[in-house]
Design a protein around this motif. Structure first.
Motif, PDB file in Angstrom:
ATOM      1  N   ASN A 376     -14.457  -2.636   6.098  1.00 14.16           N
ATOM      2  CA  ASN A 376     -13.236  -3.252   6.612  1.00 14.16           C
ATOM      3  C   ASN A 376     -13.031  -4.637   6.010  1.00 14.16           C
ATOM      4  OD1 ASN A 376     -12.840  -1.002   8.199  1.00 14.16           O
ATOM      5  ND2 ASN A 376     -13.655  -1.927  10.062  1.00 14.16           N
ATOM      6  N   TYR A 377     -14.116  -5.393   5.857  1.00 16.79           N
ATOM      7  CA  TYR A 377     -13.979  -6.742   5.298  1.00 16.79           C
ATOM      8  C   TYR A 377     -13.735  -6.697   3.794  1.00 16.79           C
ATOM      9  CZ  TYR A 377     -15.202  -8.734   9.780  1.00 16.79           C
ATOM     10  OH  TYR A 377     -15.183  -9.093  11.111  1.00 16.79           O
ATOM     11  N   VAL A 378     -14.243  -5.691   3.112  1.00 16.73           N
ATOM     12  CA  VAL A 378     -13.906  -5.542   1.696  1.00 16.73           C
ATOM     13  C   VAL A 378     -12.428  -5.179   1.546  1.00 16.73           C
ATOM     14  CG1 VAL A 378     -14.366  -4.241  -0.419  1.00 16.73           C
ATOM     15  CG2 VAL A 378     -16.263  -4.934   1.048  1.00 16.73           C
ATOM     16  N   VAL A 379     -11.889  -4.388   2.473  1.00 19.87           N
ATOM     17  CA  VAL A 379     -10.448  -4.094   2.460  1.00 19.87           C
ATOM     18  C   VAL A 379      -9.648  -5.379   2.664  1.00 19.87           C
ATOM     19  CG1 VAL A 379      -8.584  -2.901   3.682  1.00 19.87           C
ATOM     20  CG2 VAL A 379     -10.705  -1.699   3.193  1.00 19.87           C
ATOM     21  N   LEU A 397       3.857  -5.594   1.410  1.00 19.98           N
ATOM     22  CA  LEU A 397       2.454  -5.193   1.547  1.00 19.98           C
ATOM     23  C   LEU A 397       2.310  -4.066   2.558  1.00 19.98           C
ATOM     24  CD1 LEU A 397       0.855  -8.753   1.591  1.00 19.98           C
ATOM     25  CD2 LEU A 397       0.544  -7.061  -0.210  1.00 19.98           C
ATOM     26  N   LEU A 398       3.073  -4.157   3.655  1.00 20.32           N
ATOM     27  CA  LEU A 398       3.001  -3.118   4.679  1.00 20.32           C
ATOM     28  C   LEU A 398       3.490  -1.769   4.157  1.00 20.32           C
ATOM     29  CD1 LEU A 398       4.193  -4.938   7.926  1.00 20.32           C
ATOM     30  CD2 LEU A 398       2.012  -3.771   7.609  1.00 20.32           C
ATOM     31  N   GLU A 399       4.424  -1.779   3.231  1.00 21.64           N
ATOM     32  CA  GLU A 399       4.999  -0.530   2.731  1.00 21.64           C
ATOM     33  C   GLU A 399       4.143   0.143   1.660  1.00 21.64           C
ATOM     34  OE1 GLU A 399       7.616   1.139   3.978  1.00 21.64           O
ATOM     35  OE2 GLU A 399       7.578  -0.415   5.519  1.00 21.64           O
ATOM     36  N   LEU A 400       3.043  -0.501   1.266  1.00 20.09           N
ATOM     37  CA  LEU A 400       2.132   0.156   0.323  1.00 20.09           C
ATOM     38  C   LEU A 400       1.408   1.290   1.030  1.00 20.09           C
ATOM     39  CD1 LEU A 400       0.559  -2.878  -1.578  1.00 20.09           C
ATOM     40  CD2 LEU A 400       2.403  -1.372  -2.338  1.00 20.09           C
ATOM     41  N   SER A 401       1.379   2.437   0.408  1.00 18.86           N
ATOM     42  CA  SER A 401       0.755   3.623   0.996  1.00 18.86           C
ATOM     43  C   SER A 401      -0.395   4.099   0.121  1.00 18.86           C
ATOM     44  CB  SER A 401       1.782   4.755   1.153  1.00 18.86           C
ATOM     45  OG  SER A 401       2.878   4.337   1.933  1.00 18.86           O
ATOM     46  N   VAL A 402      -1.258   4.905   0.699  1.00 19.88           N
ATOM     47  CA  VAL A 402      -2.305   5.547  -0.089  1.00 19.88           C
ATOM     48  C   VAL A 402      -1.631   6.414  -1.154  1.00 19.88           C
ATOM     49  CG1 VAL A 402      -4.232   7.162  -0.021  1.00 19.88           C
ATOM     50  CG2 VAL A 402      -3.913   5.520   1.843  1.00 19.88           C
ATOM     51  N   LEU A 448      -9.674   0.478  -4.867  1.00 23.85           N
ATOM     52  CA  LEU A 448     -10.855   0.379  -4.001  1.00 23.85           C
ATOM     53  C   LEU A 448     -10.458   0.515  -2.534  1.00 23.85           C
ATOM     54  CD1 LEU A 448     -13.873  -0.203  -3.620  1.00 23.85           C
ATOM     55  CD2 LEU A 448     -13.317  -2.650  -3.656  1.00 23.85           C
ATOM     56  N   ALA A 449      -9.360  -0.122  -2.142  1.00 18.70           N
ATOM     57  CA  ALA A 449      -8.909  -0.021  -0.746  1.00 18.70           C
ATOM     58  C   ALA A 449      -8.603   1.431  -0.382  1.00 18.70           C
ATOM     59  CB  ALA A 449      -7.676  -0.902  -0.531  1.00 18.70           C
ATOM     60  N   GLU A 450      -8.018   2.193  -1.299  1.00 19.83           N
ATOM     61  CA  GLU A 450      -7.729   3.608  -1.027  1.00 19.83           C
ATOM     62  C   GLU A 450      -9.017   4.386  -0.765  1.00 19.83           C
ATOM     63  OE1 GLU A 450      -3.575   4.377  -3.503  1.00 19.83           O
ATOM     64  OE2 GLU A 450      -5.485   4.762  -4.479  1.00 19.83           O
ATOM     65  N   ARG A 451     -10.065   4.086  -1.517  1.00 15.22           N
ATOM     66  CA  ARG A 451     -11.341   4.772  -1.282  1.00 15.22           C
ATOM     67  C   ARG A 451     -11.928   4.393   0.073  1.00 15.22           C
ATOM     68  NH1 ARG A 451     -15.822   4.270  -5.706  1.00 15.22           N
ATOM     69  NH2 ARG A 451     -16.754   5.788  -4.261  1.00 15.22           N
ATOM     70  N   ALA A 460      -0.320   4.452   5.645  1.00 15.01           N
ATOM     71  CA  ALA A 460      -0.328   3.010   5.372  1.00 15.01           C
ATOM     72  C   ALA A 460      -1.672   2.600   4.785  1.00 15.01           C
ATOM     73  CB  ALA A 460      -0.043   2.230   6.655  1.00 15.01           C
ATOM     74  N   LEU A 461      -1.634   1.795   3.733  1.00 13.08           N
ATOM     75  CA  LEU A 461      -2.868   1.407   3.057  1.00 13.08           C
ATOM     76  C   LEU A 461      -3.607   0.312   3.812  1.00 13.08           C
ATOM     77  CD1 LEU A 461      -4.759   1.558   0.614  1.00 13.08           C
ATOM     78  CD2 LEU A 461      -3.257  -0.065  -0.563  1.00 13.08           C
ATOM     79  N   PHE A 462      -2.894  -0.751   4.186  1.00 13.72           N
ATOM     80  CA  PHE A 462      -3.563  -1.915   4.769  1.00 13.72           C
ATOM     81  C   PHE A 462      -3.401  -2.030   6.277  1.00 13.72           C
ATOM     82  CE2 PHE A 462      -2.916  -3.600   0.347  1.00 13.72           C
ATOM     83  CZ  PHE A 462      -4.253  -3.633   0.021  1.00 13.72           C
TER      84      PHE A 462
END
Length: 723
Positions: A376-379, A397-402, A448-451, A460-462
């Motif tokens: 979570n902290y790396v995300v 940023l909110l609209e970024l998706s996996v 990396l966040a997707e993984r 949602a990604l983030f």
């Protein structure tokens, strides 16, 4: 912009609302999910949670409108009529209102108006007012003054709210005037308009436009923050993702495993025998889980042991009480012999510490919950880098998706990285598809966040973008776990950090340090090129606004540099370089204009506005290089264009600049450290036995040129002549 409220003319009151029995979403053109309950105008609770086009900035509570919170029933109808008119300005009854707002307002904006209406109408109720025709200008002034102050906080003085905040309060008080022809249950008295003839902004003193007041992130906070996030993403993050994949793979079959019963106790004893034979410790619990267990059951020799992990090692799901009692003595004996240790990353790979390159394990042994917390902290680090190196807004940023990453080869070679999302600001409700061009580091952080989040494509990604609190939590976790010291990371000082501040920081950095670094390994030029490409590819997209902000900051910075050059010349600190004479002639001309104006039209000026107006043309010609200023006033004299064979170009080719020879280039004291650094670097290369003799011969003229530039700067800085 909302029109100023007019003085209302006499008009008949409607007896029935123009929106009676209408479907709210159908009237406003809002799409509901199939099977969702309809929202009718007469209902006192509008539930819009099933809107298909709601973007991720919209909070759940913003789609539930409680009109029952307005105490006076007739004013509930007033609020409903105005809000639906804002949602559906093309409705025929709204078009009949001469002064109604003609642009569509989003449900999110209308929810804020509902909150303001609730406060205004209930305040009137507390003053004993039961009809809107009893409202006077004095009441409006009293209400605005009371709302001007913040909500009391124990131990802190109340503060006066900013004009921009108060403008919405005044605007809400004025709205019923704009929709007088539409209202059916109540309205202000004929001829009355709060603050007649004045806009809400004028009432509260809010100024349109003006300079950007968002502060940049201080450099003493930004540098350690970016260094930490880069290390977490590039060095630690891949190991976290690999281990997390292992944990997920191991946990998958465990959902269907049987419980430990009497018949399966032998399998557990076989595991215990294997651990004793190999000396492998019993599996331990994550740090957070241990704290909860001890708090609930008290401490004992097995408080740190993971019964669930031990059960999975034996091919079963969980222990029942009988099985636990059967193996408890053996486990206590084994724990005393081999100990208890968290099961994951016991043989962690080595990585280099950030501060000295020393090889250390990338982590101490961890439990599953510890690993998820680390992920979570790396995300958070991925989010911070994405925000800081792209300039995206919170909504973007909110609209970024996996699955949002886009990469394609470009004809000139290399790869162009992009992030697909949605542009929300200034667009219809729900936004429109858009793409943001980014640099490789951002693409890597998003991958990396997707993984790590392990969500399906389109999710949602983030999640939340509460960046200040997330960075504070990251800072606390690094210190609490000892990972900051273990990895050799710098201390991140406390301080606010938001996407708006990071966006402002990036724009100013690109404008003021075109050839420099935002952080180690992050070249501002690369980000500037990506931003320009994104703007060129989609002139109407979200990147255009950041591009415009970047250009504005650049123009302001160039004006400051030009004014500083003028002030330096007045003080006898003259420019050096081939273009110095031409620049001094231009500055003398401006100085003469100032003196002539002072003689013919004397006035007292509190700032440099007159000087800036005279220097504006010169400032527009300025192009800042890493070691010189280029005053690009005559393209035919530009050495870089002659060398490139493009004499008609509109901008100089800074990458081809030879400032020691170009007749439009100047050197200033602020650039002296760059030239000194060049000399130091060349000296180190000349002293190195690894550099070939021929290369050293080639470097000598470069050193002589740098030394000559430094000498010229020093000589001009002490010259007796002034502009």
């Amino acid at each position: 912009m909302m029109p100023r409220p007019p003085a209302p003319a006499a008009r008949p009151r409607r007896t029935v609302s123009a929106f009676a029995s209408l479907d709210v979403c159908e009237t406003a053109g809002l799409r509901l999910a199939p099977g969702a309950a309809r929202v009718l105008f007469e209902q006192d609770r509008w539930v819009l949670s099933a809107l298909l086009d709601a973007h991720r900035m919209v909070k759940d509570h913003e789609l539930i409108w409680e009109f029952t919170e307005i105490l006076n029933p007739r004013w509930r109808t007033v609020a409903k009529e105005i809000l639906l008119a804002l949602l559906a300005p093309q409705h025929e009854a709204v078009l009949a209102c001469a002064h109604a707002i003609r642009s569509v307002r989003s449900p999110r904006t209308c929810f804020r108006f509902l909150q303001q209406f609730t406060d205004w109408f209930n305040w009137l109720t507390r003053q004993g007012i039961t009809r809107l025709d009893e409202v006077t200008q004095h009441l409006c002034e009293r209400y605005l003054e009371e709302r001007h102050w913040s909500v009391p906080t124990p131990g802190e003085p109340r503060r006066r709210l900013e004009p921009d905040t108060m403008a919405e309060v005044a605007r809400t008080v004025q709205l019923p005037v704009l929709y007088g022809e539409l209202l059916s249950s109540d309205a202000y008295a004929e001829g009355f308009a709060p603050w007649e003839g004045r806009s809400a902004s004028a009432v509260v003193g809010a100024k349109a436009g003006g300079p950007n007041r968002v502060p940049p992130v201080p450099d003493h906070v930004l540098q350690p923050l970016l260094a930490t996030c880069l290390y977490l993403v590039d060095v630690v993050g891949p190991h976290v993702a690999d281990l997390l994949d292992e944990v997920r793979a191991a946990a998958g079959p465990g959902q269907d495993l049987p419980r430990v019963t009497k018949e399966r106790v032998p399998a557990v004893r076989q595991v215990l025998a294997r651990l004793r034979a190999t000396g492998e410790p019993l599996p331990g619990l994550a740090v957070t889980v241990v704290g909860r267990r001890v708090g609930r059951y008290g401490a004992n020799p097995l408080s740190h042991m993971s019964w669930g992990h031990l059960a999975r090692m034996a091919g079963v799901g969980a222990f029942n009480e009988y099985a636990r009692e059967q193996v408890l003595p053996e486990i206590l004996e084994l724990a005393a012999e081999v100990g208890i240790e968290r099961p994951w990353a016991r043989q962690a790979a080595l990585i280099a510490r950030a501060n000295n390159g020393q090889q250390v394990p990338w982590t101490h042994p961890v439990g599953e919950e510890d690993l998820q917390l680390m992920a979570n902290y790396v995300v958070t680090a991925c989010l911070t880098l994405t925000s800081a190196l792209s300039g995206m807004r919170t909504s973007e940023l909110l609209e970024l998706s996996v699955g949002c990453r886009r990469s394609r080869s470009v004809p000139s070679g290399g790869i162009r990285y992009g992030l697909a999302g949605r542009l929300i600001k200034g667009k219809k409700f729900g936004g429109v598809p858009d793409e943001w061009v980014v640099i490789e580091q951002v693409d890597r952080a998003v991958a990396l966040a997707e993984r790590l989040v392990h969500r399906p494509p389109g999710a949602a990604l983030f999640g939340s973008i509460s960046l200040s609190s997330r960075v504070n939590n990251l800072r606390g976790w690094l210190e609490r776990t000892g990972n900051r010291e273990h990895w050799g990371l710098p201390v991140i000082p406390p301080g606010p950090t938001s996407p708006r501040m990071l966006r402002r920081t990036l724009a100013l950095s690109i404008a003021e340090r075109p050839g420099g670094l935002l952080a180690a390994k992050i070249a501002l030029k690369h980000i500037s090129v990506a931003t320009t490409e994104g703007y060129a590819a989609r002139p109407g997209g979200s990147q255009r606004l950041f591009h415009a902000e970047m250009q504005t900051a650049e123009e302001e910075h160039h004006m400051k540099l030009t004014v500083q050059a003028f002030r330096d010349a007045q003080a006898g600190i003259l420019p050096a370089g081939p273009g110095a004479r031409g620049l001094l002639d231009a500055l003398r001309h401006v100085d003469a204009q100032l003196k002539d104006a002072a003689r013919t039209d004397p006035k007292v000026l509190a700032d440099d506005r007159h000087l800036e107006s005279l220097l504006r043309k010169l400032a527009k010609a300025l192009h800042v290089g890493p070691a010189n200023f280029c005053w690009f006033r005559d393209p035919s004299k530009a050495l870089c264009l002659r060398l490139a064979g493009t004499p008609d170009a509109k901008r100089p080719l800074v990458g081809l600049c030879d400032s020691a020879r170009c007749p439009q280039a100047t050197h200033h004291p602020s650039q002296r450290p760059v030239w000194i650094g060049t000399i130091t670097t060349i000296d180190a290369l000349l002293d190195s036995p690894r550099i070939p003799k021929g290369e050293k011969t080639r470097l000598l003229p470069e050193r002589e040129r740098a030394a000559r530039v430094v000498a010229e700067i020093d000589a001009c800085a002490t010259a007796p002549e002034a502009a």
